[in-house]
Design an enzyme around this catalytic site. Structure first.
Site, PDB file in Angstrom:
ATOM      1  N   ILE A  19      30.570  38.993  49.415  1.00  0.00           N
ATOM      2  CA  ILE A  19      29.795  37.761  49.420  1.00  0.00           C
ATOM      3  C   ILE A  19      30.314  36.784  50.461  1.00  0.00           C
ATOM      4  O   ILE A  19      29.538  36.142  51.177  1.00  0.00           O
ATOM      5  CB  ILE A  19      29.798  37.121  48.014  1.00  0.00           C
ATOM      6  CG1 ILE A  19      29.060  38.028  47.017  1.00  0.00           C
ATOM      7  CG2 ILE A  19      29.150  35.746  48.049  1.00  0.00           C
ATOM      8  CD1 ILE A  19      29.172  37.569  45.570  1.00  0.00           C
ATOM      9  N   ARG A  39      42.933  37.587  54.038  1.00  0.00           N
ATOM     10  CA  ARG A  39      44.234  38.255  54.199  1.00  0.00           C
ATOM     11  C   ARG A  39      44.205  39.397  55.205  1.00  0.00           C
ATOM     12  O   ARG A  39      45.248  39.819  55.690  1.00  0.00           O
ATOM     13  CB  ARG A  39      44.702  38.794  52.837  1.00  0.00           C
ATOM     14  CG  ARG A  39      44.988  37.714  51.809  1.00  0.00           C
ATOM     15  CD  ARG A  39      45.375  38.304  50.473  1.00  0.00           C
ATOM     16  NE  ARG A  39      44.273  39.064  49.886  1.00  0.00           N
ATOM     17  CZ  ARG A  39      44.347  39.744  48.752  1.00  0.00           C
ATOM     18  NH1 ARG A  39      45.501  39.779  48.088  1.00  0.00           N
ATOM     19  NH2 ARG A  39      43.311  40.396  48.279  1.00  0.00           N
ATOM     20  N   ASN A  91      34.973  30.797  47.762  1.00  0.00           N
ATOM     21  CA  ASN A  91      34.466  32.123  47.425  1.00  0.00           C
ATOM     22  C   ASN A  91      35.543  33.069  46.906  1.00  0.00           C
ATOM     23  O   ASN A  91      35.246  34.011  46.176  1.00  0.00           O
ATOM     24  CB  ASN A  91      33.813  32.751  48.658  1.00  0.00           C
ATOM     25  CG  ASN A  91      33.526  34.223  48.464  1.00  0.00           C
ATOM     26  OD1 ASN A  91      32.614  34.601  47.739  1.00  0.00           O
ATOM     27  ND2 ASN A  91      34.333  35.076  49.093  1.00  0.00           N
ATOM     28  N   SER A 144      30.251  33.103  38.490  1.00  0.00           N
ATOM     29  CA  SER A 144      29.826  34.449  38.090  1.00  0.00           C
ATOM     30  C   SER A 144      28.937  34.357  36.865  1.00  0.00           C
ATOM     31  O   SER A 144      29.124  33.479  36.012  1.00  0.00           O
ATOM     32  CB  SER A 144      31.044  35.313  37.762  1.00  0.00           C
ATOM     33  OG  SER A 144      30.649  36.580  37.256  1.00  0.00           O
ATOM     34  N   TYR A 157      38.876  37.092  33.265  1.00  0.00           N
ATOM     35  CA  TYR A 157      38.042  36.796  34.442  1.00  0.00           C
ATOM     36  C   TYR A 157      36.840  35.952  34.040  1.00  0.00           C
ATOM     37  O   TYR A 157      36.523  34.943  34.703  1.00  0.00           O
ATOM     38  CB  TYR A 157      37.593  38.106  35.082  1.00  0.00           C
ATOM     39  CG  TYR A 157      36.530  37.954  36.148  1.00  0.00           C
ATOM     40  CD1 TYR A 157      36.876  37.608  37.454  1.00  0.00           C
ATOM     41  CD2 TYR A 157      35.184  38.172  35.863  1.00  0.00           C
ATOM     42  CE1 TYR A 157      35.899  37.468  38.443  1.00  0.00           C
ATOM     43  CE2 TYR A 157      34.208  38.041  36.838  1.00  0.00           C
ATOM     44  CZ  TYR A 157      34.574  37.693  38.121  1.00  0.00           C
ATOM     45  OH  TYR A 157      33.609  37.557  39.090  1.00  0.00           O
ATOM     46  N   LYS A 161      36.086  32.118  35.399  1.00  0.00           N
ATOM     47  CA  LYS A 161      34.859  31.727  36.086  1.00  0.00           C
ATOM     48  C   LYS A 161      34.124  30.633  35.309  1.00  0.00           C
ATOM     49  O   LYS A 161      33.454  29.774  35.900  1.00  0.00           O
ATOM     50  CB  LYS A 161      33.961  32.946  36.290  1.00  0.00           C
ATOM     51  CG  LYS A 161      34.457  33.904  37.371  1.00  0.00           C
ATOM     52  CD  LYS A 161      34.495  33.250  38.747  1.00  0.00           C
ATOM     53  CE  LYS A 161      34.746  34.261  39.849  1.00  0.00           C
ATOM     54  NZ  LYS A 161      34.777  33.634  41.195  1.00  0.00           N
ATOM     55  N   THR A 208      41.909  50.835  47.769  1.00  0.00           N
ATOM     56  CA  THR A 208      42.777  49.831  47.167  1.00  0.00           C
ATOM     57  C   THR A 208      42.114  49.007  46.077  1.00  0.00           C
ATOM     58  O   THR A 208      42.788  48.252  45.374  1.00  0.00           O
ATOM     59  CB  THR A 208      43.278  48.857  48.259  1.00  0.00           C
ATOM     60  OG1 THR A 208      42.135  48.223  48.866  1.00  0.00           O
ATOM     61  CG2 THR A 208      44.064  49.602  49.321  1.00  0.00           C
TER      62      THR A 208
END
Length: 270
Positions: A19, A39, A91, A144, A157, A161, A208
């Site tokens: 996103i 990153r 984000n 979310s 999570y 959110k 990953t």
């Protein structure tokens, strides 16, 4: 349609994947000056080039782990080389763990909360003084649909959110008098379709990513509880569909909208 973003500096965290990447590209197409925090330096370099190709007069990548409390200042410093920050898109987020809460590891709870909520607090706290001084700005938080209904096997999570959504509403009340709008987008089941959006840090990365690692251990019953029905002819959203809402909320076209949380869900929550 002129969105009124030409030449405006727009910070996007978690910009190299999914996103965030789609938002950055849409901002670039509107002539904004994207400041891209992430990153993955290789993915960041590609994204800068793609943003310029889409129409951004300039774009900057900042190698930053937003879990580091020092990162917001570094991102802001890089952004101000282009000009005052007019737009912030919080984000960055994701999942540290998944599973039933009773089986969860308490040592991982704060990691989920900090990734999804702490990062929003810190980056917003860094940009607000400048926006207040200029009496102008737009903050878009990526929440979310998990916060609205609770995603099965993602309890912490979902709660984090939910905090993002609540923060969006109360901050809009605080800063509206300073000409700053604050809104949130609540995406549903957004799957990247472009291999370029699978940066090293993406939870969808086949090597990953959390979802790739954990899929084999999810039972069919669990899958059934996690899946909802949409009404648009396909089960998953595209990153570009979330970006369209985020960029609209960041733009002058949404000048009378603040304190709102918009679910982009294909009708899944109906």
């Amino acid at each position: 349609m002129d969105m009124g973003l030409q030449g405006k500096v727009a910070v996007v965290t978690g910009a190299t994947a999914n996103i965030g990447r789609a938002i950055a590209l849409d901002l670039a197409a509107e002539g904004a000056l994207p400041v891209l925090a992430g990153r993955d330096a290789e993915a960041g370099a590609r994204l800068v080039a793609d943003c310029k190709a889409r129409g951004a007069p300039e774009a900057v990548f900042v190698a930053a782990d937003m879990l580091d409390p020092a990162s917001p200042a570094a991102v802001l410093q890089a952004a101000e080389t282009l000009g005052p920050v007019a737009v912030l898109v919080n984000n960055v987020g994701g999942n540290v763990d998944q599973g039933l809460f009773v089986d969860s590891d308490p040592t991982k709870w704060m990691a989920d909360i900090d990734l999804n909520f702490g990062t929003v607090l810190r980056m917003t706290h860094a940009v607000l003084p400048g926006m207040i001084a200029r009496k102008h700005g737009a903050v878009v938080n990526i929440g979310s649909t998990a916060a609205l209904v609770g995603d099965y096997m993602l309890p912490v999570y979902s709660a984090a959110k939910g905090a993002v959504h609540s923060f969006t509403v109360v901050l809009a009340k605080e800063v509206g008098a300073h000409g700053i709008r604050v809104n949130a987008v609540a995406p549903y089941a957004t799957i990247p379709t472009d291999p370029a959006s699978l940066s090293a840090g993406s939870r969808f990365n086949p090597e990953t990513g959390l979802f790739s690692r954990g899929t084999a251990s999810v039972s069919e019953e669990d899958r059934a509880l996690r899946q909802r029905r949409t009404f648009v002819g396909r089960p998953f959203a595209k990153p570009e569909e979330m970006a369209a809402m985020a960029v609209f909320l960041a733009s002058g076209r949404a000048s009378f909208i603040t304190g709102q949380v918009y679910a982009v869900d294909g009708g899944a929550l109906l």
